[in-house]
Scaffold this motif. Structure first.
Motif: not given
Length: 576
Positions: A10-11, A13, A37, A39, A111, A149-151, A487, A492
């Protein structure tokens, strides 16, 4: 069998992956651009749940399924609480079974719901700027969003662009920015309104745009005049110089404003998003190449799910678990992720049958009566959409495994047991596949989505942009500290390498590793201190997923959007 699949996480990218039988490799073409990424680079290093268990004892999968069937048959009131730990569309097949069986499902979000509600109020629907359009911009504004971090796949698109960052944390993006406004948390609405006010004073409004599809702009300007400039700037931690430089940088440029979810983790989160949108409308950023405001887009836009049935629903934010004799939890960890952990724990302890279905051990699996391991995305067939792009990715099974059961496999067994009709897995996947078409590079994109967001206009009742028309600005001036729950680079939410610190500015006088008790009106958590000079001195940062962070957060829903409000409470620090 294709060796091409996609990340299930769930991100923004959601990388496209080539699997060689033992290693995940990034697809070089398309948005993934040849790198994964953190993860995914370590995805298969994290231990999974391999064996089902009941009442703490290991059992076989056949025994686990027999227990589940018996529980469902004997239950009078069942809740299906499903998260988005896996973003594949086939995850929803369990919704189909439980709705058909008469169980209760959930509504709302932990969210992004408040922000999306604000977008829909102003624009009519929630569309996202595609990476291709962001690449055409000249200025990128990261408003409460940390791309490293997120994208991270946006980073290669930023070459030769001017960057503005609005964030209470000095992120890596702030280090590379032409302007960083280190705004106080929850000061975003006021800052957007002041930007709008000075934009109007300077005569830089896009009059051609507002006269055609945003005709209430003068009413909005009048609303911005109710904001006291000097007092509000002092309250939110910004200056006239910040506003002047911001407007100078964007003057006459193609601007992309990319918003993160942190800006709307408040009761009035929808209005925060609407204020930013209203500023963008004055600039005429909608429906133009390389311009726009992008949040989390609607991943299901243009796609009809055969798993969506009418069902009883309760809020995902303040769920009264104790009203149910059986709670089936899938792909989420409410004992970590839901607000007001003490309330959630007390509620779940009253549930007769708590069932956990997922990949990893966590606080919820530890409390569950019945634990059923799931298959990983490499071990089953699926298909996914995205909220950061318009792609639609096939996720064919890459390897065989004796561990776990897929969501379709579980639904198939339960539907057969309870006499519910269910089509084949291949038929459902083909149904979802039919909404996609190949782009020039051969990757699937969802049919019918606009190449340029809002190029066909808004879908409000009068087909005009609806400006924010009233505000209730009541900035919290007490001396308690702001809580930030963003985040982590290494996790995640509660998956993967979870952090365990509370981060504070060194100026507060605490020592690295010192045990600190963080207290809010809801509860407390004691964690070792991490010193971080990137933070404002009036802020405390505890990463989402940290054990106990949601002892601090309130069990309240946003005024609009039925969303959790994780940053509504301010906190105090005591020596632990």
């Amino acid at each position: 069998m294709s060796n091409l699949t996609a990340c299930p996480l769930d991100c923004f990218d959601a990388c496209t992956i080539e699997y060689d039988g033992g290693k995940l490799k990034a697809l070089k073409k398309g948005f993934t651009q040849g790198f994964l990424c953190p993860h995914l680079n370590h995805y298969e290093e994290f231990a999974r749940i391999e064996t089902p268990r009941y009442k703490g004892e290991a059992i076989t999968m056949d025994e686990a399924l027999a227990h589940l069937k018996k529980i469902i048959k004997e239950s009078q009131n069942i809740l299906h609480y499903r998260g988005h730990g896996n973003f594949g569309l086939m995850q929803e097949v369990t919704d189909y079974f439980f709705a058909s069986h008469g169980a209760t499902l959930t509504d709302g979000t932990l969210c992004d719901g408040a922000g999306e509600a604000g977008i829909i109020a102003g624009r009519g629907h929630n569309d996202v700027m595609s990476p291709e359009q962001i690449a055409k911009s000249e200025v990128v504004v990261f408003w409460g969003r940390n791309p490293h971090t997120t994208s991270s796949h946006l980073l290669p698109l930023l070459k030769e662009k001017r960057i503005i960052v609005i964030d209470p944390v000095k992120t890596k993006a702030a280090d590379m920015a032409d302007l960083h406004v280190q705004l106080k948390p929850h000061g975003d609405m006021q800052f957007a309104m002041l930007l709008s006010r000075f934009l109007c004073i300077e005569g830089s409004v896009d009059h051609a745009f507002v006269s055609s599809c945003a005709t209430e702009h003068e009413d909005f300007y009048e609303l911005t005049q109710t904001v006291r400039v000097k007092a509000v700037l002092e309250e939110i931690g910004a200056t006239l110089g910040d506003i002047g430089k911001f407007l100078e940088i964007i003057n006459g440029k193609k601007v992309a404003i990319l918003c993160g979810v942190g800006i709307q983790k408040y009761l009035d989160g929808a209005d925060v998003m609407r204020a930013i949108d209203s500023f963008a409308a004055l600039l005429g950023l909608f429906g133009k190449e390389g311009c726009g405001v992008s949040y989390l887009g609607s991943s299901r836009e243009g796609i009809d799910s055969p798993f969506t049935l009418k069902a009883k629903k309760v809020s995902k934010v303040d769920t009264k678990f104790s009203q149910f004799d059986t709670v089936f939890i899938q792909g989420t960890n409410p004992l970590n992720q839901m607000p007001d952990t003490a309330r959630v724990k007390a509620e779940l302890e009253k549930v007769e049958n708590l069932v956990y279905f997922g990949l990893y051990e966590n606080q919820t699996s530890a409390a569950a009566d019945l634990v059923i391991p799931a298959k990983s995305f490499l071990e089953k067939d699926d298909i996914r959409t995205y909220y950061g792009t318009h792609y639609l990715s096939m996720m064919p099974k890459q390897k065989e495994s004796e561990i776990g059961i897929s969501e379709y496999g579980l639904a198939r067994i339960l539907c057969d047991e309870f006499g519910i009709e269910l089509k084949s897995e291949a038929e459902y996947i083909e149904h979802f596949r039919s909404f996609g078409e190949a782009d020039e590079g051969g990757l699937l994109k969802v049919k019918g989505r606009s190449r340029v967001a809002y190029e066909e206009g808004f879908t409000t009742d009068d087909e005009e942009f609806a400006f924010l028309d009233e505000v209730d600005i009541d900035f919290d001036m007490n001396e308690d500290l702001f809580l930030i729950t963003c985040k982590s680079p290494a996790s995640l939410n509660s998956q993967f390498k979870v952090d365990n610190k509370v981060y504070v500015n060194p100026s507060l006088g605490y020592i690295e590793g010192q045990m600190l008790e963080v207290v809010s009106e809801t509860g407390s958590v004691t964690l070792p201190a991490g010193l971080d000079s990137r933070l404002r001195p009036d802020c405390v940062l505890i990463y989402s997923g940290t054990d106990g962070v949601n002892n601090l957060t309130p069990c309240k829903k946003s005024y609009e959007g039925n969303s959790a409000v994780f940053q509504e409470n301010k906190v105090q620090i005591k020596i632990g």
